[in-house]
Design an enzyme around this catalytic site. Structure first.
Site, PDB file in Angstrom:
ATOM      1  N   ASN A 180       0.680  -1.002  -0.046  1.00 34.15           N
ATOM      2  CA  ASN A 180      -0.064   0.030  -0.139  1.00 34.15           C
ATOM      3  C   ASN A 180       0.757   1.262  -0.212  1.00 34.15           C
ATOM      4  O   ASN A 180       0.478   2.532  -0.559  1.00 34.15           O
ATOM      5  CB  ASN A 180      -0.922  -0.111   1.121  1.00 34.15           C
ATOM      6  CG  ASN A 180      -0.282   0.127   2.324  1.00 34.15           C
ATOM      7  OD1 ASN A 180       0.720  -0.267   2.841  1.00 34.15           O
ATOM      8  ND2 ASN A 180      -1.461   0.188   3.497  1.00 34.15           N
ATOM      9  N   GLU A 235       4.660  -3.535  12.422  1.00 33.88           N
ATOM     10  CA  GLU A 235       3.640  -2.604  11.913  1.00 33.88           C
ATOM     11  C   GLU A 235       2.597  -3.158  11.216  1.00 33.88           C
ATOM     12  O   GLU A 235       2.705  -3.567   9.930  1.00 33.88           O
ATOM     13  CB  GLU A 235       4.479  -1.469  11.093  1.00 33.88           C
ATOM     14  CG  GLU A 235       5.511  -0.694  11.629  1.00 33.88           C
ATOM     15  CD  GLU A 235       5.108   0.173  12.674  1.00 33.88           C
ATOM     16  OE1 GLU A 235       4.025   0.580  12.793  1.00 33.88           O
ATOM     17  OE2 GLU A 235       5.970   0.842  13.593  1.00 33.88           O
ATOM     18  N   CYS A 247      -3.046   1.722   6.716  1.00 35.35           N
ATOM     19  CA  CYS A 247      -3.175   1.074   7.832  1.00 35.35           C
ATOM     20  C   CYS A 247      -3.939   1.885   9.100  1.00 35.35           C
ATOM     21  O   CYS A 247      -4.712   1.477   9.879  1.00 35.35           O
ATOM     22  CB  CYS A 247      -1.736   0.675   8.569  1.00 35.35           C
ATOM     23  SG  CYS A 247      -0.607   1.783   8.405  1.00 35.35           S
ATOM     24  N   GLU A 280       8.580   3.309  14.073  1.00 36.63           N
ATOM     25  CA  GLU A 280       9.114   3.994  13.012  1.00 36.63           C
ATOM     26  C   GLU A 280       9.029   5.371  12.961  1.00 36.63           C
ATOM     27  O   GLU A 280       8.086   5.763  13.389  1.00 36.63           O
ATOM     28  CB  GLU A 280       8.708   3.144  11.684  1.00 36.63           C
ATOM     29  CG  GLU A 280       8.941   1.808  11.774  1.00 36.63           C
ATOM     30  CD  GLU A 280       8.534   1.054  10.247  1.00 36.63           C
ATOM     31  OE1 GLU A 280       7.718   1.532   9.731  1.00 36.63           O
ATOM     32  OE2 GLU A 280       9.055   0.113   9.962  1.00 36.63           O
TER      33      GLU A 280
END
Ligand SMILES: NC(=O)c1ccc[n+]([C@@H]2O[C@H](COP(=O)([O-])OP(=O)(O)OC[C@H]3O[C@@H](n4cnc5c(N)ncnc54)[C@H](O)[C@@H]3O)[C@@H](O)[C@H]2O)c1
Ligand SMILES: O=C[C@H](O)CS(=O)(=O)O
Length: 487
Positions: free
Chosen positions: A162, A260, A294, A466
């Site tokens: 994505n 993640e 997400c 991150e």
């Protein structure tokens, strides 16, 4: 309109080989797989279908390269990242066209993603010189305590489709800044952006073996990365199911894990919210990248007193969104990535309607993998879209009465990535922000993603962060030095 890669992207950014030890490499077997354009179904390119043997060679190359790379000064490592960033920005439009062609998102969003990808190269180039250790006041006069922060070694990175560019640099930049070497496995649906970025890294002076890109079958490559004792860290972005599997596969070699994973973001609109701001935020947080982010909102929780006004304004905005091929001007919502994604969206909508939801706009398959931006009213907790990540352009509106109920509904999920709420009550801002079980909270704001802030989730949305200076921690080990005998 041409969908041929060569018509849109300069040849120097097009690679049909993986990158191992500085060599553009085919699969040992010569096998390849096709990369297709989700907007048209056309084949764009073929790339190597690598597996365990090529991954093992890449790990060995990374091991050799890492020792030399870690011995360079932080400034030297930073310079390579800065040159890489400059090249990415010089090629921003071409990289964005490549991204739209292989991934489908509208060109303007793709261009934004390339800028976002470049921001990690700059930020971690800057951060390379700030990977500081510490001294700790000693317990006795003749001892001293010093803590070093050293690169962890070889880092494996596995990225999703994505964000085919930004997820590459969000992982590679901190790893490389810290003095690690990387073996990267991009998503098989979108390897071309990763290869183009690697071509630019090479031009920026990245030494052979510091950044390796292995394309091919996820199971075989993933199993090799997890099983190798030489790989000391695994950084994964993708679904919670695959994250669980990789955690289990890494257990025997006890790696540092950064995960993640998926989300089920709540977006709470309280009665006292600024309605215009809430509607704009809702459209952005739901329909960005066709809902395939997400941190896209999965559940809108709207208080009784504002439910009708919000629903009317929001639905009317959504009905105006333009759907189409992301290469065309003015398109705001592109295709879904593939038939599987489309099937999940259709199943969630059918299930919601069967269970009493009201279709307010959309609800149509528009051909190919295009799906109309959809709003469903009167959603309830028994519906699939209450507990599963829809990952598509479908907004489900749930009603609530009291603040406590909103918090209970928001937290009623195994996920905990992003969450949003809109209110003008300062007391409520603090109460709700502190009680939401998510790693990130947007307060009167629908944008969480920026390189300077720590991105990540709690609960089954992941481990680690991150972005920001915290992103470096995933790629360094602390080493404590105890000095004795000091007179
Ligand atoms: N938290 C975040 O920052 C974040 C960011 C983007 C996407 N996501 C999540 O990712 C999901 C969508 O992405 P996806 O469909 O690409 O997820 P996915 O888990 O199917 O795939 C992600 C990556 O894992 C690889 N993979 C799949 N099976 C594997 C295996 N057995 N071993 C090793 N690698 C394997 C894929 O090839 C791909 O590279 C959503 O759930 C989304 O929320 C999370
Ligand atoms: O899919 C979620 C990614 O983390 C992308 S972003 O950082 O939210 O843009």
């Amino acid at each position: 309109m041409s969908n041929t890669l060569e018509d849109w992207v300069p040849a120097e950014l097009l690679r049909d080989r993986g990158l191992i030890d500085g060599v553009w490499t085919a699969a040992d077997t010569g096998a390849e797989f096709e990369v297709t354009n989700p907007a048209s179904g056309e084949v764009l390119a073929r790339v190597p279908d690598m597996g365990a043997p090529e991954t093992s060679v890449a790990i060995e190359a990374a091991e050799r390269a890492q020792r030399l790379w870690a011995a360079r000064t932080a400034s030297e490592r930073a310079e390579v990242l800065f040159r890489w960033r400059d090249l990415v920005l010089e090629n921003q439009d071409a990289l964005a066209r490549l991204l739209t062609l292989e991934q489908g998102k509208p060109f303007a969003e793709a261009r934004g993603e390339i800028g976002y990808a470049a921001s990690f190269l700059r930020f971690y180039g800057e951060e390379a010189r700030r990977i500081r250790g510490e001294t700790i006041p000693s317990a006795s006069a003749d001892t001293r305590i010093v803590v070093l922060r050293q690169p962890i070694g070889v880092a494996a990175c596995i990225t999703p489709w994505n964000f085919p560019a930004a997820m590459i640099t969000r992982k590679a930049a901190p790893a490389i800044a810290a003095g690690c070497a990387v073996v990267m496995k991009p998503a098989e649906l979108t390897p071309l952006s990763a290869l183009a970025l690697a071509a630019l890294a090479e031009r920026a002076g990245m030494p052979a073996g510091v950044l390796n890109i292995v394309t091919g079958g996820p199971q075989a490559i993933g199993a090799e990365l997890c099983a190798s004792p030489a790989v000391r860290a695994l950084s994964f972005t993708g679904s919670t199911d695959v994250g669980r599997l990789l955690s289990a596969q890494c257990a025997p070699t006890v790696k540092k894990l950064s995960l993640e994973l998926g989300g089920n973001a709540p977006f709470i609109v309280f009665d006292d919210a600024d309605l215009d701001a809430a509607v704009e935020g809702a459209v952005l947080s739901k329909y960005r990248h066709s809902g395939q982010t997400c941190v896209c909102t999965n559940r809108f929780l709207v208080q009784d007193g504002i439910y009708d006004a919000f629903t009317e304004r929001f639905t009317s905005r959504v009905a105006q969104l333009t759907v189409g091929n992301g290469m065309l001007d003015g398109v705001q919502v592109g295709p879904l990535i593939d038939d599987r994604a489309l099937g999940k969206v259709q199943a969630h909508v059918a299930d919601a309607l069967d269970n009493g939801a009201k279709l307010l706009t959309g609800g149509e398959h528009l051909g190919g993998t295009f799906y109309a931006p959809t709003v469903l009213g009167e959603a309830t907790t028994g519906m699939r879209l209450a507990t599963e990540e829809t990952f598509g352009p479908v907004a489900a509106l749930f009603r609530f009465g009291e603040e406590a109920e909103a918090i209970q509904l928001a937290n009623d999920t195994e996920y905990g990535l992003g969450g949003y709420f809109y209110t003008r009550d300062i007391g409520r801002v603090w109460r709700v922000a502190e009680q939401l079980e998510t790693g990130m909270v947007g307060i009167n704001s629908a944008m969480l993603s920026v390189e300077i802030a720590p991105f990540g989730g709690v609960k089954q949305s992941g481990i680690g962060r991150e972005g920001s200076h915290h992103g470096i921690d995933e790629f360094v080990e602390l080493k404590y030095l105890a000095f004795g005998g000091i007179q």
